[in-house]
Design a protein around this motif. Structure first.
Motif, short mmCIF file in Angstrom:
data_model
loop_
_atom_site.label_atom_id
_atom_site.label_comp_id
_atom_site.label_asym_id
_atom_site.label_seq_id
_atom_site.Cartn_x
_atom_site.Cartn_y
_atom_site.Cartn_z
N LEU A 1 0.86 -1.18 0.00
CA LEU A 1 0.00 0.00 0.00
C LEU A 1 0.90 1.23 0.00
CD1 LEU A 1 -2.63 -1.16 2.65
CD2 LEU A 1 -2.83 -1.16 0.15
N ILE A 2 0.66 2.11 -0.96
CA ILE A 2 1.46 3.32 -1.06
C ILE A 2 0.54 4.54 -1.09
CG2 ILE A 2 3.32 2.10 -2.31
CD1 ILE A 2 2.36 3.62 -4.86
N GLY A 3 1.14 5.70 -0.86
CA GLY A 3 0.36 6.93 -0.94
C GLY A 3 0.82 7.92 0.11
N TYR A 4 0.32 9.12 -0.02
CA TYR A 4 0.77 10.22 0.85
C TYR A 4 0.35 10.00 2.30
CZ TYR A 4 2.66 14.82 1.68
OH TYR A 4 3.46 15.85 2.11
N ALA B 1 -4.21 -1.95 5.74
CA ALA B 1 -3.33 -3.14 5.70
C ALA B 1 -3.93 -4.33 6.45
CB ALA B 1 -1.94 -2.78 6.21
N PRO B 2 -4.42 -4.15 7.69
CA PRO B 2 -4.98 -5.32 8.38
C PRO B 2 -6.23 -5.88 7.70
CG PRO B 2 -5.16 -3.33 9.76
CD PRO B 2 -4.33 -2.98 8.57
N LEU B 3 -7.00 -5.02 7.03
CA LEU B 3 -8.24 -5.49 6.38
C LEU B 3 -7.93 -6.34 5.15
CD1 LEU B 3 -10.42 -2.24 6.60
CD2 LEU B 3 -10.23 -4.14 8.19
N PHE C 1 0.55 -8.39 8.52
CA PHE C 1 0.77 -7.09 7.88
C PHE C 1 1.84 -6.36 8.67
CE2 PHE C 1 -1.12 -4.19 10.93
CZ PHE C 1 -2.00 -5.00 11.62
N ILE C 2 2.57 -5.54 7.95
CA ILE C 2 3.62 -4.75 8.63
C ILE C 2 3.45 -3.29 8.25
CG2 ILE C 2 6.11 -4.28 8.78
CD1 ILE C 2 6.65 -7.18 8.69
N ASP C 3 3.42 -2.45 9.27
CA ASP C 3 3.46 -1.01 9.05
C ASP C 3 4.93 -0.63 9.11
OD1 ASP C 3 3.61 1.79 9.74
OD2 ASP C 3 1.44 1.69 9.99
N ALA C 4 5.48 -0.25 7.95
CA ALA C 4 6.94 -0.05 7.87
C ALA C 4 7.44 1.02 8.85
CB ALA C 4 7.34 0.30 6.44
N ASP C 5 6.65 2.06 9.05
CA ASP C 5 7.08 3.11 9.99
C ASP C 5 7.19 2.57 11.41
OD1 ASP C 5 7.17 5.10 8.06
OD2 ASP C 5 5.11 5.75 8.42
N ARG C 6 6.14 1.80 11.82
CA ARG C 6 6.16 1.27 13.20
C ARG C 6 7.32 0.29 13.37
NH1 ARG C 6 2.71 4.43 12.64
NH2 ARG C 6 4.58 5.64 13.08
N GLU D 1 7.46 -13.52 2.03
CA GLU D 1 6.35 -14.01 1.21
C GLU D 1 5.04 -13.81 1.97
OE1 GLU D 1 6.64 -14.61 -2.38
OE2 GLU D 1 4.94 -15.66 -1.56
N ASN D 2 3.95 -13.62 1.25
CA ASN D 2 2.62 -13.56 1.85
C ASN D 2 2.53 -12.52 2.98
OD1 ASN D 2 2.03 -15.52 0.02
ND2 ASN D 2 2.09 -17.20 1.50
N LEU D 3 2.55 -11.31 2.57
CA LEU D 3 2.65 -10.21 3.53
C LEU D 3 1.94 -8.99 2.93
CD1 LEU D 3 4.29 -9.27 6.11
CD2 LEU D 3 6.15 -8.68 4.55
N VAL D 4 1.34 -8.18 3.80
CA VAL D 4 0.83 -6.88 3.37
C VAL D 4 1.70 -5.81 4.03
CG1 VAL D 4 -1.15 -5.29 3.34
CG2 VAL D 4 -1.53 -7.77 3.19
N ILE D 5 2.23 -4.88 3.23
CA ILE D 5 3.08 -3.83 3.79
C ILE D 5 2.42 -2.46 3.59
CG2 ILE D 5 5.36 -2.72 3.79
CD1 ILE D 5 6.58 -5.19 2.60
N ALA D 6 2.24 -1.74 4.70
CA ALA D 6 1.86 -0.32 4.63
C ALA D 6 3.17 0.45 4.63
CB ALA D 6 1.00 0.05 5.83
N THR D 7 3.52 1.01 3.49
CA THR D 7 4.82 1.70 3.38
C THR D 7 4.68 3.14 3.86
OG1 THR D 7 4.36 2.44 1.11
CG2 THR D 7 5.43 0.30 1.37
N GLY D 8 5.80 3.76 4.22
CA GLY D 8 5.79 5.19 4.53
C GLY D 8 5.54 5.97 3.24
N GLY D 9 4.97 7.15 3.38
CA GLY D 9 4.58 7.93 2.20
C GLY D 9 5.70 8.26 1.23
N GLY D 10 6.95 8.28 1.75
CA GLY D 10 8.08 8.65 0.89
C GLY D 10 8.90 7.45 0.44
#
Ligand code: S3P
Length: 184
Positions: free
Chosen positions: A5-8, A17-19, A28-33, A70-79
């Motif tokens: 997942l990308i975006g500002y 991400a969890p949904l 799922f991993i929140d890259a910032d956290r 493998e098999n992961l959802v990543i919420a990336t930081g906006g930049g």
């Protein structure tokens, strides 16, 4: 396969991400956290101590490691998409979804999020609105280039957004899904 997942800042990556992960029984991993956990510092502290460049190096190194999984959802930081190697890794690993939102929505969401002070240091000397307008205009072509799918999230519920993403994911072209399952 990894769903990115990308975006500002404030577009809803961490909420979505969890949904997307839950019905697949993927983590799922929140890259910032994750970065904050590993550094033992908030993102604002990393920016203060090492500058934005130091933060970007750490962010790219973390993502390089995560994209080997493998098999992961990543919420990336906006930049995160500023790094060409990260962009290449994202696209090669699985579907990349750009969550779009208008400037008012982004400002409202980041303004209401209690984590903004510690995780979203200023990127420019501009006012908050001017910063979003300028930085988003610069990044938009990169978000577009790296994404396979774009969702306009403003005014939509998380359930509605998730439904659109799931419809896209269920109709992925076979050549793409094959290339992601064959990656090294
Ligand atoms: C940044 C976005 C933040 C965080 C850091 C830098 C950016 O992530 O990585 O403050 O440059 O847009 P979120 O998009 O999760 O807020």
């Amino acid at each position: 396969m990894i769903i990115s997942l990308i975006g500002y800042r404030g577009c809803g990556k961490s909420s979505l991400a969890p949904l997307l992960a839950e019905p697949r029984q993927w983590p799922f991993i929140d890259a910032d956290r994750e970065l904050e956990k590993r550094a033992g510092q908030s993102i604002a502290e990393i920016f203060a101590q090492h500058g934005e460049a130091g933060f970007r190096e750490r962010e790219a190194a973390l993502l390089q490691e995560l994209y080997r999984r493998e098999n992961l959802v990543i919420a990336t930081g906006g930049g995160a998409i500023l790094n060409p190697q990260t962009r290449q890794q994202m696209r090669a690993s699985g579907p990349v979804i750009w969550l779009q939102a208008d400037v008012d929505t982004l400002l409202e969401r980041t303004g209401q999020d209690p984590s903004t002070a510690s995780s979203r240091p200023a990127l420019t000397q501009l006012s908050p609105r001017e910063e979003v307008e300028k930085v988003l205009a610069f990044r938009a072509p990169l978000y577009l280039e790296v994404s396979h799918f774009q969702v306009a999230t403003s005014g939509q519920t998380l359930v509605e957004i998730t439904e659109q993403i799931e419809t896209f994911l269920q109709n992925l072209p076979e050549n793409l899904t094959q290339s992601w399952s064959c990656r090294a």
